[in-house]
Enzyme design. Structure first.
Site: not given
Ligand code: FEO
Length: 396
Positions: A82, A166, A227, A147, A194, A80, A84, A24
């Protein structure tokens, strides 16, 4: 991680970045690196679940090729978007033109905005929908705001694997694949860090989703997160912790978080902490210029008391504490007790600014201030205030 079979016909094909120092932007210091996990299922239809950061696209494609010709992937599931987990999307779309992509509608529109790229065939999934891929049926479990609004989980009942993206992640890069192959305490510390840094604001939604997940009575032998390590031995432990954290549960402990110019505020912090511990309540000092923000957040996640200190500089609190409190404001912590303190030269606004900044997450007692350097009497007051605060923490 490279390619690892995790069950018959199911492979981990993601990438490990042991040298990653941040996530991030620079806001999440990752002392143990991080991983971008992705999974491939070989069945009558071949399925890829989640992608990786753009920087790892080449390695990711090579991993997929170790298992299967990428053109033979029939289904791509995007839990998801995002970056990453979606950075490789444009290349995956190019390499797999005939694949059917599945994700939420928000995922589809978000990917288009991020990359200007669109899958030729996209199905926007709804809560409870599923697809059959041969021996297996994959269920899509809508998890909005865990999230991001696009987030979802995918469940394979045949394998008893929950692909949680996540959820239940840790920024922990190793050569290992499973939770029982690494040190349990480090694993749980990273999982907590996390949670505190990624999921803390969503506790209320997460609590309801965890309850709903329990009601679904899914048989889960693995939680394959995107992750860190895959959970297989410690699933009850991590689920119990998630329920605890999501409920905003706290222990009798106090985080004393401060930034100091000429050590006067630091001396006050130390005396306050001494006062707190004199009552048998744990207190931990965090100098925001020396401690990692994720570590401070992890400690505060379940601390009943917050104490914040800053010297006053040009009528404001010091900048690193201000930055940390800006993050903390968004945590949506509830029911915490707090007070602010700090040294000053002539105006002394810092402690009041602190209270204004994070009054949304704690109830503040009046501030404690000292001009220039605290005298013995003022340090005694700090000790007494710490002791009284600890009594309040114990009694609440
Ligand atoms: Fe791991 Fe929300 O991305």
């Amino acid at each position: 991680m490279g390619v690892k079979p995790i069950k018959e016909g199911v492979y981990s094909v993601g990438c490990v970045d042991k040298s990653a120092e941040y996530f991030h932007g620079r806001s999440y210091v990752t002392r143990r690196g991080l991983t971008y996990n992705s999974y491939l299922i070989k069945d009558e239809k071949n399925v890829l679940i989640d992608l990786v950061h753009a920087d790892f696209t080449k390695e990711f494609i090579a991993n997929i090729k170790e298992v299967i010709d990428p053109s033979k992937i029939d289904v791509v599931i995007i839990n998801h978007i995002e970056p990453d987990h979606s950075g490789a999307f444009p290349e995956i779309v190019r390499l797999m033109p005939n694949a059917q992509f599945y994700g939420t509608e928000k995922a589809r529109s978000g990917l288009l905005k991020y990359y200007g790229a669109e899958a030729k065939s996209w199905t926007s999934v709804k809560l409870g929908s599923s697809i059959n891929i041969g021996k297996r049926t994959l269920e899509f479990i809508d998890e909005p705001m865990i999230h991001w609004p696009d987030s979802m989980f995918t469940y394979s009942g045949f394998d008893k694997i929950l692909f949680s993206n996540d959820g239940f992640g840790q920024h922990y890069a190793t050569d290992k694949t499973f939770d029982d192959e690494v040190d349990f305490n480090i694993l749980m510390d990273e999982a907590k860090k996390y949670y505190a840094n990624i999921l803390w604001p969503f506790g209320q939604i997460l609590g309801a989703k965890l309850a709903a997940l329990k009601k679904m009575n899914l048989q889960i032998e693995m939680i394959a997160t995107s992750h860190g390590l895959i959970w297989r031995k410690y699933i009850p432990e991590i689920l119990e912790k998630y329920v605890y954290w999501a409920a905003n549960s706290c222990a009798n402990k106090v985080a004393v978080v401060y930034e100091t110019m000429w050590n006067s505020t630091e001396k006050m912090a130390q005396k306050i902490a001494e006062g707190i511990t004199s009552e048998g309540v744990e207190a931990k000092l965090f100098d925001v210029t020396k401690n990692d923000r994720p570590d401070i957040a992890a400690y505060m996640l379940d601390a009943k008391g917050f104490v914040f200190g800053s010297s006053t500089h040009d009528g404001e609190m010091l900048p690193m504490l201000a930055g940390y409190l800006s993050f903390l404001r968004g945590s949506k912590a509830k029911g915490r007790a707090a007070f602010a303190f700090g040294s000053y030269g002539w105006s002394g606004e810092a402690a009041d600014e602190i209270e204004k900044t994070v009054s949304n997450i704690a109830s503040f007692a009046p501030p404690l201030k000292a001009v220039f350097a605290p005298t013995k009497e003022e340090l005694d007051k700090c000790f007494t205030r710490g002791r009284e605060f600890a009594k309040k923490i114990k009694g609440s």
